[in-house]
Write a protein that holds these residues in place. Structure first.
Motif, PDB file in Angstrom:
ATOM      1  N   GLY A   1       0.745  -1.353   0.087  1.00 32.18           N
ATOM      2  CA  GLY A   1       0.217  -0.153   0.294  1.00 32.18           C
ATOM      3  C   GLY A   1       0.699   0.569   0.231  1.00 32.18           C
ATOM      4  N   LYS A   2       2.258   1.155   0.029  1.00 36.91           N
ATOM      5  CA  LYS A   2       2.785   2.824  -0.746  1.00 36.91           C
ATOM      6  C   LYS A   2       3.376   2.818  -1.372  1.00 36.91           C
TER       7      LYS A   2
ATOM      8  N   MET B   1       1.345   3.411  -9.823  1.00 36.97           N
ATOM      9  CA  MET B   1       2.150   3.394 -10.533  1.00 36.97           C
ATOM     10  C   MET B   1       3.801   2.733  -9.714  1.00 36.97           C
ATOM     11  N   HIS B   2       3.053   2.294  -9.221  1.00 34.23           N
ATOM     12  CA  HIS B   2       4.463   1.932  -7.989  1.00 34.23           C
ATOM     13  C   HIS B   2       4.573   0.255  -7.718  1.00 34.23           C
ATOM     14  N   TYR B   3       4.575  -0.333  -8.674  1.00 33.94           N
ATOM     15  CA  TYR B   3       4.675  -1.762  -9.337  1.00 33.94           C
ATOM     16  C   TYR B   3       5.761  -2.692  -8.484  1.00 33.94           C
ATOM     17  N   PHE B   4       6.190  -3.721  -7.645  1.00 32.94           N
ATOM     18  CA  PHE B   4       6.842  -3.975  -7.871  1.00 32.94           C
ATOM     19  C   PHE B   4       7.088  -4.841  -7.878  1.00 32.94           C
ATOM     20  N   ALA B   5       8.426  -6.084  -7.974  1.00 32.25           N
ATOM     21  CA  ALA B   5       8.494  -7.348  -8.407  1.00 32.25           C
ATOM     22  C   ALA B   5       9.968  -8.010  -8.189  1.00 32.25           C
ATOM     23  N   PRO B   6      10.624  -7.485  -7.256  1.00 32.25           N
ATOM     24  CA  PRO B   6      12.019  -8.275  -7.454  1.00 32.25           C
ATOM     25  C   PRO B   6      12.642  -9.344  -8.390  1.00 32.25           C
TER      26      PRO B   6
ATOM     27  N   ILE C   1       3.565   3.725   8.441  1.00 31.77           N
ATOM     28  CA  ILE C   1       3.743   5.591   7.494  1.00 31.77           C
ATOM     29  C   ILE C   1       5.774   5.457   8.073  1.00 31.77           C
ATOM     30  N   THR C   2       6.240   4.785   9.179  1.00 35.10           N
ATOM     31  CA  THR C   2       7.729   4.810   9.051  1.00 35.10           C
ATOM     32  C   THR C   2       8.466   3.456   8.771  1.00 35.10           C
ATOM     33  N   LYS C   3       7.892   2.631   8.768  1.00 33.03           N
ATOM     34  CA  LYS C   3       8.629   1.390   7.712  1.00 33.03           C
ATOM     35  C   LYS C   3       9.118   1.466   6.740  1.00 33.03           C
ATOM     36  N   HIS C   4      10.162   0.767   6.373  1.00 34.37           N
ATOM     37  CA  HIS C   4      10.703   0.691   4.787  1.00 34.37           C
ATOM     38  C   HIS C   4      11.060   1.756   4.276  1.00 34.37           C
ATOM     39  N   ILE C   5      11.945   3.150   5.259  1.00 36.22           N
ATOM     40  CA  ILE C   5      12.455   4.065   4.663  1.00 36.22           C
ATOM     41  C   ILE C   5      13.651   3.068   4.433  1.00 36.22           C
ATOM     42  N   TYR C   6      14.102   2.845   5.897  1.00 33.21           N
ATOM     43  CA  TYR C   6      15.475   2.717   5.384  1.00 33.21           C
ATOM     44  C   TYR C   6      15.596   0.762   6.094  1.00 33.21           C
ATOM     45  N   TRP C   7      16.874   0.659   5.008  1.00 32.87           N
ATOM     46  CA  TRP C   7      17.629  -1.036   5.290  1.00 32.87           C
ATOM     47  C   TRP C   7      17.563  -0.840   6.600  1.00 32.87           C
ATOM     48  N   GLU C   8      18.123  -0.174   6.757  1.00 30.71           N
ATOM     49  CA  GLU C   8      18.595  -0.185   8.261  1.00 30.71           C
ATOM     50  C   GLU C   8      18.250  -0.027   9.866  1.00 30.71           C
ATOM     51  N   GLU C   9      16.957   0.804   9.256  1.00 32.44           N
ATOM     52  CA  GLU C   9      15.670   1.233  10.140  1.00 32.44           C
ATOM     53  C   GLU C   9      15.571  -0.429  10.180  1.00 32.44           C
ATOM     54  N   ASP C  10      15.323  -1.164   9.608  1.00 28.60           N
ATOM     55  CA  ASP C  10      14.105  -1.928   9.458  1.00 28.60           C
ATOM     56  C   ASP C  10      14.540  -3.427   9.924  1.00 28.60           C
ATOM     57  N   ASN C  11      16.225  -3.617   9.942  1.00 31.69           N
ATOM     58  CA  ASN C  11      16.966  -3.871  10.098  1.00 31.69           C
ATOM     59  C   ASN C  11      18.340  -4.665  11.410  1.00 31.69           C
ATOM     60  N   ARG C  12      17.641  -3.499  12.689  1.00 32.08           N
ATOM     61  CA  ARG C  12      18.332  -3.411  12.993  1.00 32.08           C
ATOM     62  C   ARG C  12      20.075  -4.439  14.206  1.00 32.08           C
ATOM     63  N   GLY C  13      20.541  -4.022  14.392  1.00 32.35           N
ATOM     64  CA  GLY C  13      21.914  -5.150  14.530  1.00 32.35           C
ATOM     65  C   GLY C  13      22.961  -5.000  14.938  1.00 32.35           C
TER      66      GLY C  13
ATOM     67  N   SER D   1       8.783   0.679  -2.618  1.00 33.02           N
ATOM     68  CA  SER D   1       8.023  -1.275  -3.372  1.00 33.02           C
ATOM     69  C   SER D   1       7.747  -1.786  -1.747  1.00 33.02           C
ATOM     70  N   GLY D   2       8.150  -1.269  -0.725  1.00 29.76           N
ATOM     71  CA  GLY D   2       7.663  -1.715   0.719  1.00 29.76           C
ATOM     72  C   GLY D   2       8.365  -2.725   0.963  1.00 29.76           C
ATOM     73  N   GLY D   3       9.505  -2.110   0.699  1.00 29.73           N
ATOM     74  CA  GLY D   3      10.940  -2.641   1.635  1.00 29.73           C
ATOM     75  C   GLY D   3      11.436  -3.564   0.712  1.00 29.73           C
ATOM     76  N   LEU D   4      11.011  -3.540  -0.879  1.00 28.81           N
ATOM     77  CA  LEU D   4      11.216  -4.634  -1.162  1.00 28.81           C
ATOM     78  C   LEU D   4      12.785  -5.016  -1.867  1.00 28.81           C
ATOM     79  N   ILE D   5      13.420  -3.639  -2.217  1.00 29.74           N
ATOM     80  CA  ILE D   5      14.302  -2.778  -2.876  1.00 29.74           C
ATOM     81  C   ILE D   5      15.434  -1.915  -2.144  1.00 29.74           C
ATOM     82  N   ASN D   6      16.572  -2.361  -2.288  1.00 24.16           N
ATOM     83  CA  ASN D   6      17.831  -1.519  -1.365  1.00 24.16           C
ATOM     84  C   ASN D   6      18.072  -0.329  -2.501  1.00 24.16           C
ATOM     85  N   CYS D   7      18.637   0.571  -2.504  1.00 25.86           N
ATOM     86  CA  CYS D   7      19.911   1.140  -2.659  1.00 25.86           C
ATOM     87  C   CYS D   7      21.215   1.399  -1.835  1.00 25.86           C
ATOM     88  N   PRO D   8      21.579   0.510  -1.957  1.00 24.79           N
ATOM     89  CA  PRO D   8      22.988   0.994  -0.904  1.00 24.79           C
ATOM     90  C   PRO D   8      24.571   1.591  -2.318  1.00 24.79           C
TER      91      PRO D   8
END
Lengths: 368, 325
Positions: A123-124, A128-133, A344-356, B105-112
């Motif tokens: 829903g984000k 216009m913004h479909y993705f399926a990597p 709303i504030t998820k999936h902005i940064y990889w780092e925030e979503d994967n803190r370790g 992308s709802g977290g599917l793609i990264n941009c390092p």
């Protein structure tokens, strides 16, 4: 509520276009009966999904912009049906057809349109913004031509890793006047990158016809010559022709690591987006002409009926199943939950979503 | 521990990371054969070859966008902008594509990706080449921005940026490129989002980033010698993420704050810092927060006037005395 457009138009039956001259091309003649039926089924699924979207939009459940692919199905179907393991795809905002072709489900696609958490982008992203990597599909990009450098970069990565692959970089005819597209053309040709730029020319950049928007030497693909790049033009109403000519570009990418510009002539039956009343810049007669005589789904249907691959009964059951699937997708979207405020504030940064413990950053990154 | 220049520190960071990870690629205008417009990448082509160190055409939207696309597939491009001012012709790529792709992308793609280069005035080159876009870019969620002031931080932050899985924009300063400092030979990173107290003090906190840190340290010397004032200088090092706790801890200690940056004042980084201090340390303040920015005009060409347009030690001293009054 407007009645959804139907796939089988009686006028089309009166204007048989005859068999495709590309039906005997090896890339098509080598298709099994099952593969041909599958290709037709995918085109029909795109058509019915998009038509179902119109209803959902009219019910007020889809926000923002909705750019429909109806009329252009053979472009995504023909090109994407050829792709292999290391071939990637990126496109602009008219991105539903490509998504369904790479194997995205109607449910996740519909739920994205209604902004539900079960949508492909949770829903984000929206229409216009479909993705399926995981399916080599890198979007779904909202700014005209902005995806062209990205596609060139995906091709660069493929080449860097020594893979036999490519990136199909789709755009509309309006995109060819964007600087980013020309910069991408130059880099692709300069560095011999396996990119296939696909210009889906539906004749109108939003409401401005090609004649009023673009200076060109007879066709848009010919601009490739300025970059010493191969090019071709394709009748986008004939999925066999799309496959035949795309195969040559794909071979060039795979075997020579060279780019190509393909201009595929196509047509959209609805406005630029659902926000476009489509009353000022083209005649209804023009739309009717295309629907009646050049409909890509229907022409392929006729082709396969003549080849005795399809039967009228099979056509009916395929279309009925696609409509049912689209209905189920709409119901799924209806029943799906909304994202929560915390999302709303998820999936902005990889780092925030994967803190370790290996995090390379700290501090405040989301501000109040 | 070697004494090397800021320039050499950046180069050492790239060399280390090129050796560590085969997916790291250096790309930009004149980075390879020319050895870098500012010689940051000098010798890297010779050492690593043309697959790893790549000259691009003058085509920022194209090659930055290409790097973003490549990073989505796992390449780790370190893109040089000859000037961050040139990012403006690639703004759609830098903001819309790199900054939004993970979210949309709802977290599917990264941009390092890392984009680095100088972002500063003070070099007598006029307005088009003197932009400091750290505040503009840091205002976009999805983007990280760091501004090293010393050789140690330049190496450590750039290495952290290259290993980071989000887009990190490293803003350097041509005037600092020849500054020397102690830099360890061994592997280390400066974590992004951790400020550094560059000078301890008790009477006044100066918050700065980039070259304004150096300017503030000079002002602190003067304040101590000529006015008997003990100044603490907090170097933000990272704009987003922002080390709010270090700023607040310092203000709670000194009870007075002066914010110094080379940006123009309107919506500069310090507008955010000032908001933070008043929101979370209002009762700790003994005086209104002071601020020194560049004089609010496009960057002037005239060298004599440009030196006055940017913050300089005497102006910082004057502003500090007002906060201390």
């Amino acid at each position: 509520m407007a009645k959804p457009a139907v796939i089988t138009h009686p006028e089309s039956l009166k204007n048989p276009a005859g068999p495709s001259e590309y039906s005997k091309h090896p890339v098509n003649s080598s298709l099994t009966k099952e593969a041909k039926i599958a290709l037709y089924t995918k085109m029909a699924r795109i058509r019915h999904f998009e038509q179902r979207c119109i209803r959902v939009y009219q019910q007020g459940k889809i926000g923002g912009f909705l750019h429909l692919y109806v009329g252009q199905e053979a472009v995504a179907a023909g090109t994407i049906s050829l792709l292999g393991k290391h071939d990637h795809i990126i496109t602009g905002y008219r991105d539903h057809g490509h998504g369904l072709m790479v194997g995205m489900g109607m449910k996740e696609c519909m739920a994205e349109l209604t902004g539900k958490v079960t949508g492909c982008s949770k829903g984000k992203g929206g229409s216009m913004h479909y993705f399926a990597p995981d399916k080599n599909y890198w979007g779904g990009h909202g700014i005209v031509g902005g995806q062209a450098p990205l596609g060139t970069g995906l091709a660069y990565a493929v080449k860097y890793r020594g893979e036999k692959g490519s990136c199909f970089t789709y755009m509309g005819d309006g995109a060819v006047n964007q600087g980013a597209v020309h910069e991408a053309y130059n880099l692709a040709a300069l560095w011999d990158l396996p990119v296939i730029f696909v210009v889906e020319n539906n004749g109108y950049s939003m409401g401005t016809s090609q004649e009023r928007s673009t200076a060109h030497p007879g066709c848009l693909a010919k601009r490739a010559e300025g970059y010493n790049m191969a090019w071709d033009v394709i009748n986008g109403h004939d999925v066999y022709e799309v496959r035949a000519k795309t195969a040559a570009a794909l071979k060039r990418a795979h075997e020579e690591s060279k780019p190509t510009v393909l201009e595929i002539f196509t047509y959209r039956y609805f406005g630029h987006s659902m926000a476009d009343p489509d009353k000022t810049y083209r005649d209804k007669e023009e739309i009717k002409e295309y629907r009646d005589k050049k409909d890509p789904v229907f022409l392929f249907e006729k082709e396969l009926l003549a080849e005795k691959v399809l039967t009228p009964e099979l056509v009916e059951s395929i279309n009925a199943a696609a409509m049912e699937e689209a209905d189920a997708a709409a119901a799924f979207a209806d029943e799906s939950p909304e994202p929560t405020q915390a999302d709303i504030t998820k999936h902005i940064y990889w780092e925030e979503d994967n803190r370790g413990k290996n995090s390379t950053s700290s501090g405040t990154i989301i501000f109040e | 521990m070697a004494i090397i220049s800021y320039r050499e520190a950046l180069r050492a960071a790239m060399r280390d990371e090129l050796k560590r990870d085969e997916n790291v690629v250096i790309m930009g205008e004149e980075v390879a054969q020319f050895n870098g417009a500012y010689k940051i990448t000098e010798g890297l082509l010779k050492e690593f070859g043309p697959k790893r160190v790549v000259d691009t055409p003058i085509s920022e939207a194209g090659f930055i966008g290409l790097g973003i696309g490549a990073s989505m597939l796992g390449i780790r491009p370190v893109m040089e902008l000859m000037f961050w001012s040139f990012s403006y012709v690639a703004f759609d790529q830098i903001v819309n594509n790199a900054g939004n792709i993970r979210y949309m992308s709802g977290g599917l793609i990264n941009c390092p990706i890392v984009i680095r280069g100088p972002a500063n005035g003070g070099t007598n080159v006029g307005a088009t080449h003197s932009h400091t876009p750290e505040a503009i870019l840091a205002s976009h969620p999805g983007i990280k921005v760091v501004c090293p002031a010393t050789p140690y931080d330049a190496k450590g932050l750039l290495k952290a940026a290259i290993r980071d899985n989000d887009p990190v924009y490293v803003m350097e300063n041509t005037i600092l490129y020849n500054d020397k400092g102690e830099v360890p030979d061994e592997d280390y990173i400066v974590p992004i989002g951790v400020a550094d107290i560059k000078r301890e003090g008790t009477d006044l906190t100066i918050v700065a980033h980039g070259r304004a840190v150096i300017t503030s340290l000079k002002a602190a010397e003067i304040l101590e010698k000529e006015h008997g004032v003990s100044v603490e200088v907090v170097d933000l090092r990272s704009i987003r993420p922002l080390d709010e706790e270090t700023i607040l801890a310092s203000v709670r200690k000194t009870h007075r704050a002066l914010l110094v940056e080379e940006n123009k004042p309107f919506c500069g980084v310090d507008a955010q810092v000032a908001y933070l201090i008043q929101a979370r340390a209002f009762d700790e303040l003994d005086a209104p927060i002071g601020r020194v920015s560049s004089i609010d005009a496009p960057q002037i060409y005239s060298k004599k006037l440009e030196d006055l347009q940017l913050p300089y030690p005497a102006r910082v001293v004057e502003a500090a005395l007002k906060v201390l009054a």
